[in-house]
Each structure stands twice: as C-alpha cells, then as structure tokens.
Write an enzyme that holds these catalytic residues in place. Structure first.
Site, PDB file in Angstrom:
ATOM      1  CG  ASP A 158     -37.733 -14.631 -31.800  1.00  0.00           C
ATOM      2  OD1 ASP A 158     -38.674 -14.758 -32.605  1.00  0.00           O
ATOM      3  OD2 ASP A 158     -37.560 -15.411 -30.858  1.00  0.00           O
ATOM      4  CD  GLU A 390     -34.938 -22.321 -35.028  1.00  0.00           C
ATOM      5  OE1 GLU A 390     -35.709 -21.429 -34.618  1.00  0.00           O
ATOM      6  OE2 GLU A 390     -34.041 -22.812 -34.303  1.00  0.00           O
TER       7      GLU A 390
END
Length: 425
Positions: A158, A390
């Site tokens: 992102d 993550e």
C-alpha cells in the site's frame, strides 16, 4: 504449546466459515492474496478446508474476470473503506474495484501437485476462472506492453515509498467526500499510511466509481498508473503455472497459444523494470518513465519469476547482501539506506511473510540455496521471537501492525510441513 499448534489455532480463530480473515478487527473481510497463502497453511492439516478457501475467493469474481482485492460479504462499520465507499461493483458480492497480485494459479498448482483424480478434478474446477482473471490482467491492466497498476492497494504494498512517484503527480479530488479512518483505531497511526496518502487513495476510488468501474478506462484515464515488479513477477510465474495446468488438462491449442503469448509478453517487458543505476528491478511511473530509487522486497522476485540476465541477477544478489549487513532479519520491504526507510511503518521497512515466502522459493529454485535459507531464517526467527504478526521490524524482529495474523501462521505451517517432508524422504 508449540508454534505449529499456535499457528493452527490462529487460522481456526480467523475462520469465518469457508473463508479466513487476515486478523480480527483490523481486517474483517476476505482478502485476495491473503486467502491464497492461507490455503497453503490450512492444507498442511485440513486439505478439504484449504480448498474451500480457494473456491470462496472465486465467488467474488467479476463478470469481466477480475478477482477483487477484498470481498465484502457484510458491511462491518469497524472497517474503512467498506462497500458503501466503493459503490456499486459488478460482481455477485460487493467488493473493492481493484485487484491484487495474482498468486492464485501458482498456489492452486502447488495444492494439486499430483496426477490423482482428485487433484486433476480440482484443477479443472477452477481453471476457467483463473484463466479469465489472467486474461483480465492482460486485456484491462496492460499499458504499452507492461502490466500496470492503477492503485497502490492493488499492488498489495500500500504505502511503499515507490508509489510516491505516482501519488506526487496526483491532486486530491476537490469534492472528495469526508470520511473517518478506522485503521488508526486498531493500530498506532505512526505505523500506517499518512492522511495525504489516504486522500489520494480515495481519489482513485472516486474516479473508478465515476466511470462505473470500467477497468479499461480506469487504466487509461485514471489518476495513477505505475508498473509494479510485484504484480509483474507474480503474474509471470502464475502464467507459467497456468500453462502447465492447461497442458495437463488437455486444453485447446488456442488456449495454450494465448497463455504462451502472455508469458512471452511478460518476459519481454521485464527489462522495462530494470533500474540500471540501482542494479535492481523497481517500480516505474508509466506516464513519465521515472524509476523508483530504492530496493524493495519485490526486487528479488525476479528469481521467483525466473527472469533476469546473469548480470542482473548478480546485481540483485549484491543488493541483498548489502542490505543483509544492515538488518538482523531479511528481507525488509524498503531499502535501509533510503531516506524514507522506517522499520515499523507498514511497507516502508518491515519484512513481510508472504514476500519472504516467494523470495526464498525463487532463490532456492534458481540455485541460491544459502541466501534462500537466510531469507527463510529471517522470518522464522522473527516469528519465534514475537509470534504471528502481519509484518516484522527487520532490525529487531519485533512484530508490527496486526497480531494473530493468518498468512504469517500459514507460511510458518507450510515451511514446517516442507521441512518434515524433506526429513522423511
């Protein structure tokens, strides 16, 4: 309790009945490439459930072939931007209007690696839908011969600093509807994309909605257009895996020729991403030709796609060795020598499990076993220290962003399973 059992428990907790969320709270829906990697992990203890992870993802496919980045089976007010912000999308299930790196064909081939009747039937079950998705990439996301991306979210990386090249050329839509971010409610805002970046992400979404998610127009006319090594290398490898499946299933000569044409196009376009000054494959703004100035964790995926000249590969390894001397855990998502390297800010520095998985696999397949082992060890040691996060700080191994994370648990299980199989051989 063993880490293997904790990994299984993590995936079980994140199971929502046929699909698995990345983690509770922060990501409450089904993500595209997450599900593909998650299936690898679940397959080590429940192959039937692993296959439903694949088929549930395909339920969100659009009529034009695209498989969206997120499938919204319900509207969770704890997540933004949810289905209402994306507007009316063409699929049977509300979704985002962009895709994600198409790793699915590669993982389906791995999950159905034998010529048993069951595996052959599974490949046949999903072939047409995966073929349609690849065709969508080649028809709707190709610009001047290179597969393009229209949104940083589509790349799966992102807020990697590479995208600032394209984002800096954008202006925020003057009529952008107000919104409240929810990601910063779950995670320290210091480690998430900036507000300006979010405004521009949503400007692209607004444009997509304004053209009724016409994907060709989004590519040709949208405010952001860059070439991404991650999508390029993942798609090229997936095209080869799709070709192998097509051959095994006895598909027509026409289908085989089309896939072979995609592969030839991908191989020919690879040099477009080669930054000679840096000695790496990097992102590139398509409209201006500007290269990114940093080595990212997808620069090394040339090995995963089995492309690059011997000289190019040597320079990529030279960069990896340079970076290895500056971190405790390979492979950071951004170059530690870059001014905008931040070891805990999302894609500005942390190492990512799915990227390490693909990188290690590619290096091993290309004969770079020592470096492949060091990439695997970098992630495994971070997991052993911090658990299933993550992503991880490459300097310390500290977990970053979301905890109890599905694809991290899945990669761990997959690697442990591979080790067990090798030990029994």
């Amino acid at each position: 309790m063993s880490l293997t059992q904790i990994a299984i428990d993590t995936l079980t907790r994140n199971d929502r009945g046929g699909f698995t969320i990345p983690t509770n709270g922060l990501y409450p829906y089904q993500w595209n490439w997450d599900s593909a990697f998650i299936a690898l992990g679940i397959a080590t203890y429940d192959p039937v459930r692993a296959w439903s992870e694949i088929t549930s993802l395909l339920e969100g496919q659009w009529p034009d072939g695209m498989i969206p980045s997120i499938i919204f089976r319900r509207d969770d007010p704890d997540y933004f931007p949810g289905p209402s912000r994306w507007g009316k999308t063409p699929g049977d299930i509300p979704s985002t209007g962009v895709s994600q790196p198409p790793v699915l064909a590669t993982i389906v081939r791995q999950l159905t690696s034998t010529e048993s009747e069951d595996h052959r039937a599974k490949r046949a079950q999903v072939f047409a839908q995966i073929f349609a998705w690849h065709k969508w990439y080649h028809d709707c996301r190709t610009y001047n011969g290179i597969v393009a991306t229209v949104h940083p979210w589509e790349t799966g990386r992102d807020n990697c600093p590479e995208w600032n090249i394209g984002l800096d050329l954008m202006t925020v839509a003057p009529d952008l509807a107000p919104y409240t971010r929810m990601d910063n409610k779950h995670v320290d805002p210091r480690f998430r994309p900036t507000q300006e970046q979010y405004d521009k992400y949503l400007t692209i979404v607004a444009f997509g909605e304004s053209v009724d998610w016409d994907q060709r127009r989004l590519t040709d006319e949208g405010p952001f257009l860059m070439a991404d090594p991650n999508i390029h290398f993942v798609l090229l490898r997936a095209d080869r895996d799709l070709l192998a499946m097509a051959q095994g299933l006895g598909k027509s000569a026409e289908v085989l020729r089309e896939i072979e044409g995609w592969i030839a196009k991908g191989e020919a376009a690879t040099d477009y991403l080669w930054n000679e000054d840096l000695g790496a494959f990097t992102a590139r703004d398509i409209r201006t030709g500007t290269f990114s100035e940093g080595f990212s964790n997808c620069s090394a995926l040339c090995f995963y796609a089995d492309v690059g000249s011997p000289k190019q590969r040597a320079r990529v390894i030279e960069n990896m060795r340079r970076i290895q001397g500056q971190v405790e855990h390979l492979l950071p998502s951004w170059d530690p020598e870059a001014a905008d390297f931040e070891p805990q800010r999302y894609w500005c520095g942390p190492l990512w499990p799915q990227m390490n998985y693909m990188t290690a696999l590619g290096l091993s397949e290309c004969g770079e076993e020592e470096l492949a082992g060091q990439v695997r060890d970098g992630l495994c040691q971070a997991i052993e220290k911090s658990g299933f996060w993550e992503c991880f700080n490459p300097l310390t191994g500290e977990g970053c962003v979301g905890s109890d994370f599905s694809w991290t648990a899945a990669v761990w299980l997959s690697w442990q399973h591979e080790t067990k199989i090798k030990g029994a051989a």
